[in-house]
Motif scaffolding. Structure first.
Motif, PDB file in Angstrom:
ATOM      1  N   TRP A  51       0.988  -1.255  -0.071  1.00 38.30           N
ATOM      2  CA  TRP A  51      -0.023  -0.155  -0.070  1.00 38.30           C
ATOM      3  C   TRP A  51       0.858   1.169   0.069  1.00 38.30           C
ATOM      4  CZ3 TRP A  51      -0.998  -3.837   3.502  1.00 38.30           C
ATOM      5  CH2 TRP A  51      -2.190  -4.600   3.507  1.00 38.30           C
ATOM      6  N   THR A  55      -1.942   7.582   1.172  1.00 35.73           N
ATOM      7  CA  THR A  55      -3.508   7.387   0.550  1.00 35.73           C
ATOM      8  C   THR A  55      -4.120   6.295   0.974  1.00 35.73           C
ATOM      9  OG1 THR A  55      -2.842   6.222  -1.500  1.00 35.73           O
ATOM     10  CG2 THR A  55      -2.821   8.784  -1.590  1.00 35.73           C
ATOM     11  N   LYS A  57      -3.960   3.490  -0.546  1.00 39.23           N
ATOM     12  CA  LYS A  57      -4.393   2.787  -1.782  1.00 39.23           C
ATOM     13  C   LYS A  57      -3.629   1.611  -1.942  1.00 39.23           C
ATOM     14  CE  LYS A  57      -4.195   3.254  -6.818  1.00 39.23           C
ATOM     15  NZ  LYS A  57      -4.033   4.109  -8.047  1.00 39.23           N
TER      16      LYS A  57
END
Length: 75
Positions: A51, A55, A57
């Protein structure tokens, strides 16, 4: 048992951030990149996840490893 990998503030004991993607509740290993930008984990589900910390993400998912991975490191 929320299937989340978490970053914790060790001074306050508070959870700072969570990262979703593990499909089982137990993580075997985690690592943070030397520049502090990436977090990786692996667990019972035999996948390696990466990740972006800023963020949250999910950048990379390596599924179906041949065995559970017991350690992670960035180089």
């Amino acid at each position: 048992m929320d299937k989340l990998v978490s970053l914790w503030d060790v001074q306050t004991g508070q959870r700072r951030q969570t990262f979703a993607g593990q499909t089982e509740w137990e993580a075997d290993a985690t690592a943070i990149s030397p520049d502090g930008k990436l977090l990786t984990s692996t667990g019972v589900d035999k996948q390696i996840l990466v990740w972006e910390i800023s963020t949250g993400k999910l950048l990379l998912q390596l599924k179906d490893q041949p065995a559970r991975v017991s350690a992670l490191a960035f180089s």
